[in-house]
Scaffold this motif. Structure first.
Motif, PDB file in Angstrom:
ATOM      1  N   GLU A 164      42.620  43.284  36.808  1.00  0.00           N
ATOM      2  CA  GLU A 164      41.881  42.248  37.534  1.00  0.00           C
ATOM      3  C   GLU A 164      40.877  42.958  38.441  1.00  0.00           C
ATOM      4  OE1 GLU A 164      41.356  38.109  38.161  1.00  0.00           O
ATOM      5  OE2 GLU A 164      42.876  39.073  36.902  1.00  0.00           O
ATOM      6  N   ILE A 165      39.674  42.396  38.542  1.00  0.00           N
ATOM      7  CA  ILE A 165      38.642  43.001  39.385  1.00  0.00           C
ATOM      8  C   ILE A 165      38.576  42.274  40.720  1.00  0.00           C
ATOM      9  CG2 ILE A 165      36.169  43.414  39.659  1.00  0.00           C
ATOM     10  CD1 ILE A 165      35.985  43.807  36.675  1.00  0.00           C
ATOM     11  N   VAL A 166      38.693  43.033  41.786  1.00  0.00           N
ATOM     12  CA  VAL A 166      38.472  42.524  43.136  1.00  0.00           C
ATOM     13  C   VAL A 166      37.159  43.132  43.611  1.00  0.00           C
ATOM     14  CG1 VAL A 166      39.327  42.425  45.503  1.00  0.00           C
ATOM     15  CG2 VAL A 166      40.947  42.325  43.580  1.00  0.00           C
ATOM     16  N   ALA A 167      36.117  42.299  43.708  1.00  0.00           N
ATOM     17  CA  ALA A 167      34.773  42.781  44.052  1.00  0.00           C
ATOM     18  C   ALA A 167      34.527  42.614  45.538  1.00  0.00           C
ATOM     19  CB  ALA A 167      33.717  42.030  43.251  1.00  0.00           C
ATOM     20  N   VAL A 168      34.181  43.704  46.201  1.00  0.00           N
ATOM     21  CA  VAL A 168      34.019  43.715  47.652  1.00  0.00           C
ATOM     22  C   VAL A 168      32.603  44.156  48.005  1.00  0.00           C
ATOM     23  CG1 VAL A 168      34.986  44.558  49.822  1.00  0.00           C
ATOM     24  CG2 VAL A 168      36.436  44.428  47.776  1.00  0.00           C
ATOM     25  N   GLU A 175      43.578  51.108  40.281  1.00  0.00           N
ATOM     26  CA  GLU A 175      43.679  51.777  38.981  1.00  0.00           C
ATOM     27  C   GLU A 175      42.356  52.401  38.557  1.00  0.00           C
ATOM     28  OE1 GLU A 175      46.552  52.005  37.605  1.00  0.00           O
ATOM     29  OE2 GLU A 175      47.710  50.474  38.659  1.00  0.00           O
ATOM     30  N   ASP A 176      41.249  51.768  38.914  1.00  0.00           N
ATOM     31  CA  ASP A 176      39.918  52.270  38.561  1.00  0.00           C
ATOM     32  C   ASP A 176      38.923  51.638  39.518  1.00  0.00           C
ATOM     33  OD1 ASP A 176      37.932  53.645  37.274  1.00  0.00           O
ATOM     34  OD2 ASP A 176      38.331  52.815  35.280  1.00  0.00           O
ATOM     35  N   VAL A 177      37.706  52.179  39.541  1.00  0.00           N
ATOM     36  CA  VAL A 177      36.703  51.672  40.476  1.00  0.00           C
ATOM     37  C   VAL A 177      35.312  51.843  39.887  1.00  0.00           C
ATOM     38  CG1 VAL A 177      36.522  53.896  41.685  1.00  0.00           C
ATOM     39  CG2 VAL A 177      35.863  51.791  42.862  1.00  0.00           C
ATOM     40  N   ARG A 178      34.445  50.890  40.157  1.00  0.00           N
ATOM     41  CA  ARG A 178      33.030  50.971  39.799  1.00  0.00           C
ATOM     42  C   ARG A 178      32.212  50.458  40.968  1.00  0.00           C
ATOM     43  NH1 ARG A 178      33.258  48.159  33.803  1.00  0.00           N
ATOM     44  NH2 ARG A 178      34.520  49.769  32.777  1.00  0.00           N
ATOM     45  N   ILE A 179      30.975  50.924  41.041  1.00  0.00           N
ATOM     46  CA  ILE A 179      30.073  50.460  42.100  1.00  0.00           C
ATOM     47  C   ILE A 179      28.873  49.793  41.449  1.00  0.00           C
ATOM     48  CG2 ILE A 179      28.637  51.115  44.056  1.00  0.00           C
ATOM     49  CD1 ILE A 179      30.476  53.474  44.537  1.00  0.00           C
ATOM     50  N   PHE A 213      28.357  46.020  45.404  1.00  0.00           N
ATOM     51  CA  PHE A 213      29.743  45.581  45.274  1.00  0.00           C
ATOM     52  C   PHE A 213      30.585  46.714  44.700  1.00  0.00           C
ATOM     53  CE2 PHE A 213      27.728  41.427  45.459  1.00  0.00           C
ATOM     54  CZ  PHE A 213      28.626  40.718  46.251  1.00  0.00           C
ATOM     55  N   VAL A 214      31.701  46.969  45.343  1.00  0.00           N
ATOM     56  CA  VAL A 214      32.704  47.884  44.802  1.00  0.00           C
ATOM     57  C   VAL A 214      33.685  47.050  44.003  1.00  0.00           C
ATOM     58  CG1 VAL A 214      34.566  49.474  45.335  1.00  0.00           C
ATOM     59  CG2 VAL A 214      32.480  49.537  46.659  1.00  0.00           C
ATOM     60  N   GLN A 215      33.812  47.360  42.734  1.00  0.00           N
ATOM     61  CA  GLN A 215      34.757  46.652  41.874  1.00  0.00           C
ATOM     62  C   GLN A 215      36.061  47.440  41.828  1.00  0.00           C
ATOM     63  OE1 GLN A 215      32.787  46.178  38.107  1.00  0.00           O
ATOM     64  NE2 GLN A 215      31.362  44.648  38.873  1.00  0.00           N
ATOM     65  N   LEU A 216      37.058  46.930  42.514  1.00  0.00           N
ATOM     66  CA  LEU A 216      38.377  47.561  42.537  1.00  0.00           C
ATOM     67  C   LEU A 216      39.219  46.955  41.427  1.00  0.00           C
ATOM     68  CD1 LEU A 216      38.999  47.444  46.401  1.00  0.00           C
ATOM     69  CD2 LEU A 216      38.019  49.320  45.057  1.00  0.00           C
ATOM     70  N   MET A 217      39.638  47.774  40.478  1.00  0.00           N
ATOM     71  CA  MET A 217      40.433  47.288  39.356  1.00  0.00           C
ATOM     72  C   MET A 217      41.906  47.550  39.629  1.00  0.00           C
ATOM     73  SD  MET A 217      37.806  48.347  36.337  1.00  0.00           S
ATOM     74  CE  MET A 217      36.592  49.094  37.406  1.00  0.00           C
ATOM     75  N   VAL A 218      42.675  46.473  39.632  1.00  0.00           N
ATOM     76  CA  VAL A 218      44.090  46.555  39.986  1.00  0.00           C
ATOM     77  C   VAL A 218      44.913  45.755  38.983  1.00  0.00           C
ATOM     78  CG1 VAL A 218      43.544  46.853  42.439  1.00  0.00           C
ATOM     79  CG2 VAL A 218      43.941  44.550  41.527  1.00  0.00           C
ATOM     80  N   ALA A 271      48.785  41.127  38.974  1.00  0.00           N
ATOM     81  CA  ALA A 271      49.693  40.561  39.974  1.00  0.00           C
ATOM     82  C   ALA A 271      49.336  41.006  41.392  1.00  0.00           C
ATOM     83  CB  ALA A 271      51.130  40.965  39.649  1.00  0.00           C
ATOM     84  N   ALA A 272      48.644  42.152  41.514  1.00  0.00           N
ATOM     85  CA  ALA A 272      48.319  42.679  42.842  1.00  0.00           C
ATOM     86  C   ALA A 272      46.991  42.168  43.369  1.00  0.00           C
ATOM     87  CB  ALA A 272      48.292  44.207  42.795  1.00  0.00           C
ATOM     88  N   ALA A 273      46.165  41.538  42.515  1.00  0.00           N
ATOM     89  CA  ALA A 273      44.815  41.141  42.925  1.00  0.00           C
ATOM     90  C   ALA A 273      44.811  40.143  44.087  1.00  0.00           C
ATOM     91  CB  ALA A 273      44.049  40.595  41.733  1.00  0.00           C
ATOM     92  N   PRO A 274      45.576  39.051  44.037  1.00  0.00           N
ATOM     93  CA  PRO A 274      45.541  38.108  45.163  1.00  0.00           C
ATOM     94  C   PRO A 274      45.958  38.747  46.493  1.00  0.00           C
ATOM     95  CG  PRO A 274      46.588  37.114  43.242  1.00  0.00           C
ATOM     96  CD  PRO A 274      46.450  38.563  42.941  1.00  0.00           C
TER      97      PRO A 274
END
Length: 361
Positions: free
Chosen positions: A293-297, A321-325, A335-340, A343-346
């Motif tokens: 799941e991507i959490v974009a910050v 788990e992974d990251v993209r900018i 935006f930093v896309q944090l891939m998790v 179940a951990a995204a919320p």
């Protein structure tokens, strides 16, 4: 392994030398460009002084077209107990060595599946190979001691050994490395004469597709010249897919409903084939691909911002788990896309909001 001779102090040779030297191996460096060897030595990769006698392992890290000649010279000089090369193709150099009538029991072909867009010793790092596959192509002639020394090299570089047939390796790298590089290059070439107003719209998608097109052309001429057949076969197949897709898109322009439907089906088929192929790309640590799941910050382009967001993610007890900018056009932000794990995204999103981070919905 106590001693090694690395011939060729470019990115791969210097990185291997740095890894060996950092783990206590005495490394001697040689290059036709003495200034480059001195640069590698100054970086801590070893000494540019020649060894006084045979070393345990000779690593030949020169362009594929020069591998056989360099190996032959070293083997005839008795430079080492064992010899290997790290060229990106394996079948051709071995056949050239066989044609020279050399005893190949002390030799094994290898290929570390790692690299960077930059070349030369200044781009080298001791951790370049960590966790990356390192292909070994032994034959029935390969001496057991030679194979063991190659495996020791791989272990000292903290890579993952993979044993393959040489020709199978060349077909595989044509598929996963050489052909994609040319396709990336051809996409990037469309931008060369494009209007500036169009280029300014480049987003993360075009950056992802064209990233590897920035590599050194001369290096890639050397690589492709050593493996042209398999690459040409794959590009021919890609050309067939392109022609089918072009025809499908032309049909989508038709005023005829049936033709438009046929065109849509053709494009969908290609997109779904792409989905299926992408799903086979190995995931984290070479395991089966995982759905994250991507959490974009939203993040500003300021020193320390990435460190702060990672620290806040850690405080939330969530592993990234992974990251993209994704950089914003014309703004000092992105935006930093944090891939998790899904179940951990919320939990992560809620925790980051509490800490004042703005999220993309």
């Amino acid at each position: 392994m106590r001693t090694a001779l690395v011939i060729g102090t470019g990115l791969i040779g210097t990185s291997a030398a740095l890894a060996l030297a950092s783990r206590g191996v005495t490394v001697h460096l040689a290059d036709h460009d003495q200034a480059q060897a001195r640069t590698a030595a100054a970086l801590g990769a070893g000494t540019d002084e020649p060894p006084e006698g045979p070393v345990d392992l000779c690593v030949v890290a020169v362009p594929p077209a020069h591998v056989a000649a360099q190996l032959a010279d070293a083997m005839r000089a008795g430079a080492a107990r064992a010899y290997l090369d790290v060229a990106s193709v394996k079948g051709g150099p071995r056949r050239e060595l066989e044609a020279l009538g050399l005893d190949l029991t002390p030799y094994i072909g290898t290929h570390p599946m790692s690299g960077r867009e930059r070349s030369g010793p200044l781009a080298a790092t001791a951790d370049l190979f960590e966790g990356r596959p390192w292909v070994l192509t032994p034959t029935r002639d390969t001496d057991t001691e030679v194979l063991n020394l190659a495996l020791e090299l791989v272990a000292l570089c903290r890579a993952v050994p993979v044993v393959m047939d040489a020709d199978a390796h060349d077909r595989a790298v044509a598929l996963v490395s050489h052909m994609p590089h040319l396709v990336s290059t051809m996409v990037a070439a469309r931008l060369e004469n494009a209007e500036e107003s169009a280029v300014r719209l480049c987003g993360q998608g075009i950056r992802d597709v064209t990233r590897i097109a920035g590599s050194d052309p001369q290096m890639w001429i050397d690589i492709l010249s050593a493996n042209p057949g398999p690459v040409a076969d794959l590009l021919s197949a890609v050309a067939g897919d392109l022609e089918e897709t072009v025809q499908a898109l032309r049909s989508l322009q038709s005023a005829d409903d049936a033709k438009r439907h046929e065109g849509a089906e053709g494009v969908e088929t290609m997109l779904r084939r792409g989905n299926a192929g992408q799903a086979r790309v190995p995931g984290k640590h070479g395991a089966a691909p995982a759905a994250y799941e991507i959490v974009a910050v939203l993040i500003s382009d300021q020193p320390g911002e990435l460190a702060r967001i990672f620290a806040d993610a850690g405080a939330a007890g969530v592993n990234v788990e992974d990251v993209r900018i994704e950089h914003a056009t014309g703004q000092q932000a992105g935006f930093v896309q944090l891939m998790v794990q899904p179940a951990a995204a919320p939990k992560l999103a809620a925790s980051l909001r509490e800490r004042g981070w703005a999220m993309r919905q």
